[in-house]
Design an enzyme around this catalytic site. Structure first.
Site, mmCIF file in Angstrom:
data_model
loop_
_atom_site.group_PDB
_atom_site.id
_atom_site.type_symbol
_atom_site.label_atom_id
_atom_site.label_comp_id
_atom_site.label_asym_id
_atom_site.label_seq_id
_atom_site.Cartn_x
_atom_site.Cartn_y
_atom_site.Cartn_z
ATOM 1 N N TYR A 48 1.554 -9.138 14.428
ATOM 2 C CA TYR A 48 2.560 -8.897 13.393
ATOM 3 C C TYR A 48 2.476 -7.480 12.851
ATOM 4 C CZ TYR A 48 4.522 -13.581 12.532
ATOM 5 O OH TYR A 48 5.194 -14.761 12.625
ATOM 6 N N ASP B 1 -5.910 -11.432 6.546
ATOM 7 C CA ASP B 1 -5.771 -10.157 7.250
ATOM 8 C C ASP B 1 -6.500 -8.993 6.609
ATOM 9 O OD1 ASP B 1 -4.314 -11.276 9.272
ATOM 10 O OD2 ASP B 1 -2.356 -10.827 8.390
#
Length: 856
Positions: A469, A388
């Site tokens: 998320y 990420d």
């Protein structure tokens, strides 16, 4: 450039939560207000003096005017490259990002770090450069930035820079099978209404294998028109795509792609014709479509269970903050703690120069990478993984919701991003606040008294939203000197289509959690770096084991010849290595000062423990991941201890995601087994010769770094629908003082009360024993005499005379306080400034090449 091209282009794509980097927010000036909520009717007990950091924050990001100077300087330096500030195509030459080059511990000169996206031979190349020293002057120069990378190079390249063309190809592919998707799913691609309830989206995930063949799969999704729930709305149709020549990545990249096999309900079809014929054959076995509906909604405005008509209890701070904050320098002081902080685009908040009671305990505490690795029985779920930092944990740290993400009374601060020639401001995306826990720091009850100490701590918080998320990241500081790093996750899981066929092995990769949805087993492993300086930079790490042992003691004779018991045994960590949390928590991992001791002759240290959350923090389950390859070897152990080096400032790099087979930072070349012995230690036989033969460093001074992981083995279940809950996804690691001080440091700062009860005898024993407290009432003179003795008037530090009743240490609330409504419930209509968020939308894909996105 590199000959080794086994990079996984993997789609950084659709399912890769690709960022749309050109859809920037246009924030108007009238929306900028003082970040801190102003409770106008509340007067603090004392007014804070102007608080200033003792020195400039050398880790702070570039100011807009500094960034503009660097942009202008680079435009001249790279004039021959025709560098543009606003790219129009993926193969344009442009400066993708610009930010502070974090200074080495041994050299604090101010430099900037620039990432150049350059189109060469039909591919995009991304290279790191250092610009400095700053401010720009005749001495300023630009040089390739290679020293932080174990690869020795400063660049990566991508074989398929233009994801927009690839997405167009996937869309055309979907339109070509509208008859099939209508038959099986009751929906089809609709360019006029792509997010409609009966529309479909098609996303590719691509991979470059060892032989240099670029291939991938396209999967269909419903758009999630209710709540953006795309990641839990996969449809069970998959098409293989193959690049004819490996993917040139030029203007006509989509022309290189050909459609191969199709996969549906556990069956592989060799061609579209074969798949179409089977679908319209009588008796064809269909799976139910995965349809959006109220089940994906994250909220319920209609339910009215008992109690919901009343607001929830909240925390307030009616008399102002007890910490001190220099907003300009991002410097904080709170009950013995002092530290600086900053934010970077890839990794978000980092903390520097952490001191407790005037002594440094950490030089750096920072996020390195956040990984998710999936498993499954379909072409998408089986190969999904994400790193990420590539998408930007700081870039995607959006505005916090006052009163919800953080207390309304928190200090809110903004971040700035310098990208594509512009400065983007993210309002109120960092918060700082003090909070009182729901449990005490300590307490004790005797026969004649009760002592209760409140557990207050300081929190520095941000939330990074990467695709589906939301990661809440906390740096927590406690009154005893403990430091905790905690991550909580929420949002939509990335689900898999639930197929019904004879080939499916139930519950092998997850559980059925809706009509046509299965959960996908995955690991979250999030890496942090802690550059520890425990009472100085010379430190040692040891494993202090609690072990069973059989001992013979003279006082046991003759009744016991041997006693089965336990003892402590210390094992020095003598080489760089990875460690896992021990079975039964049977070992303490301690970092000691090499030469500093407390008043009792014990080495001053900090203990590293798996902190509060759901279970122990994990490492990656997958062995030798075929997708991640060498991009995230740090995930294979719970924590690592290595030498600190200027040439190894980070354990990962965002561009590792592009070339996992040959990453810029290969962690195995950082944790490569070098000797950790130094100074007062006697060198082992052969160590010096081995170092000299390998070119190793002879002057290691004991300055070590610990990399540690938080996260979870996530097996989503029905309770993850619609969203994963934070209290079941929390994970943390704590650094706890271990003989660091001479006694508990929190005693000086903690707030609480001692309730001294009335009694006849002096306390000290147990009720019913001579001298023990016996209970209430009676002899007032004896009671007062006992209180005078307990006050210890003549003893140093014993100036307080206990009295019967409540004895407060620290300041209690003694008068009523009138609070405005805003102190209880911030006005979000006015106090939330963002007009929209540039979240990594799965329906919008950048090129993953210079993160270029084709504008309208």
């Amino acid at each position: 450039m590199e000959n080794r091209r086994r990079l996984s282009v993997r789609c950084l794509t659709a399912l890769g939560f690709l960022l749309s980097f050109a859809a920037f927010l246009s924030l108007t000036a009238d929306r900028w207000r003082e970040p801190r909520l102003n409770f106008a009717n509340v007067e603090p007990a004392t007014s804070q003096d102007i608080f200033e950091a003792p020195k400039d924050n050398i880790w702070a990001d570039l100011r807009p005017e500094e960034a503009d100077e660097v942009y202008q300087f680079l435009a001249k330096e790279w004039a021959d490259l025709n560098v543009t500030r606003t790219p129009r195509h993926a193969l344009d030459n442009f400066i993708y990002t610009l930010e502070t080059l974090q200074p080495n511990k041994s050299d604090a000169l101010p430099w900037a770090k620039a990432v150049l996206s350059q189109g060469l031979d039909g591919r995009s190349h991304y290279s790191y450069h250092a610009v400095g020293p700053l401010p720009v002057s005749p001495e300023t120069r630009v040089v390739p930035l290679a020293f932080p990378f174990t690869s020795g190079r400063n660049y990566v390249s991508k074989d398929m820079p233009d994801m927009v063309s690839t997405m167009e190809f996937a869309l055309s592919l979907a339109e070509n099978v509208a008859d099939i998707t209508t038959e099986l799913l009751g929906a089809k691609v609709d360019r006029d209404d792509p997010n409609g309830p009966d529309s479909l989206l098609a996303f590719p995930r691509t991979t470059l294998n060892d032989a240099g063949h670029l291939f991938g799969w396209v999967q269909f999704f419903r758009p999630g028109y209710n709540s953006g729930a795309l990641s839990i709305l996969p449809q069970g149709i998959y098409a293989r795509i193959n690049a004819v020549d490996g993917g040139s990545g030029g203007e006509d990249a989509d022309s290189d792609w050909k459609v191969g096999e199709w996969f549906y309900n556990g069956v592989m079809y060799d061609s579209l014709g074969e798949f179409r014929a089977a679908v319209f054959e009588p008796g064809f076995l269909k799976t139910p479509p995965n349809v959006d509906g109220s089940w994906t909604d994250t909220e319920d405005f209609d339910a009215h269970p008992d109690g919901r008509e009343l607001p929830t209890p909240i925390s307030i701070q009616p008399l102002g903050p007890r910490y001190k904050l220099d907003r300009k320098e991002r410097y904080v002081s709170w009950f013995g703690f002092e530290f600086y902080f900053t934010s970077t685009q890839a990794t978000g908040i980092s903390i520097y120069d952490v001191r407790f009671k005037g002594q440094r305990v950490m030089y750096e505490l920072s996020l390195q990478e956040a990984m998710a690795h999936y498993a499954g029985d379909d072409p998408m779920a089986s190969g999904q993984e994400f790193l990420d930092s590539f998408f930007g944990m700081g870039t995607n740290a959006f505005e916090l919701v006052p009163g919800y993400d953080c207390p309304g009374y928190a200090d809110y601060l903004e971040s700035s991003l310098h990208r594509l020639g512009k400065t983007e401001r993210l309002p109120n995306n960092i918060c700082l606040f003090e909070f009182t826990s729901d449990h005490l720091l300590s307490r004790h009850t005797t026969a004649t008294s009760v002592t209760a100490s409140r557990n207050t701590f300081l929190a520095l918080r941000s939330v990074s939203t990467v695709g589906n998320y939301d990661y809440t990241i906390d740096y927590l500081f406690y009154l005893d000197g403990a430091i905790e790093v905690k991550v909580r996750a929420s949002g939509y899981i990335f689900g898999a289509f639930y197929a019904r066929n004879a080939h499916k092995n139930e519950d092998e990769y997850g559980h059925r959690i809706h009509d046509a949805l299965s959960s996908s087993l995955h690991d979250h492993v999030i890496s942090f770096k802690a550059d520890l300086d425990i009472a100085g930079t010379a430190n040692d790490m040891v494993r202090l084991a609690v072990e069973p042992v059989t001992q013979t003691y003279p006082w046991d004779q003759p009744h016991f010849k041997q006693r089965n018991t336990m003892h402590l045994r210390e094992y020095p960590v003598e080489r760089e290595t990875g460690l896992d949390w021990p079975k039964n928590a049977g070992e303490f991992y301690l970092v000691y000062s090499s030469d500093q001791k407390n008043a009792w002759g014990e080495r001053r240290g900090y203990r590293i423990v798996s902190g509060t959350g759901i279970g122990s923090t994990p490492h990656l389950t997958v062995l030798n991941s075929t997708i991640l390859e060498d991009a995230a070897r740090w995930a294979e152990k719970d924590l690592w201890v290595v030498r600190r080096k200027d040439t190894e400032p980070r354990g990962a790099d965002p561009f590792n995601y592009i070339d996992p087979a040959n990453p810029l930072v290969d962690f195995t070349r950082i944790a490569d087994g070098e000797d950790l012995l130094h100074g007062h230690h006697e060198e082992r036989d052969g160590d010096r010769d081995a170092k000299e033969a390998s070119g190793g460093e002879e002057d290691y001074d004991g300055d070590l770094v610990v990399y540690f992981n938080v996260g979870s083995h996530h097996i989503p279940h029905s309770g993850d629908i619609p969203n994963t809950l934070m209290h079941t996804s929390a994970s943390s690691v704590m650094f706890v003082p271990h003989n660091f001080a001479d006694r508990d440091p929190s005693r000086e700062s903690v707030q609480g009360v001692r309730l001294q009860l009335k009694h006849k005898r002096e306390s000290g024993g147990f009720p019913g024993q001579p001298g023990g407290g016996g209970g209430g009432g009676g002899d007032e003179e004896a009671n007062q005499e006992e209180l005078r003795l307990r006050g210890r008037e003549g003893e140093k530090g014993g100036h307080h005379k206990l009295q019967t009743g409540a004895n407060y240490f620290g300041a209690p609330y003694r008068e009523g306080i009138n609070l405005p409504l805003k102190a209880l419930e911030p006005d979000l209509e006015k106090d939330y400034r963002s007009g929209s968020h540039r979240v990594s939308d799965l329906s919008i894909n950048g090129s993953a090449a210079g993160m270029w996105f084709k504008g309208p």
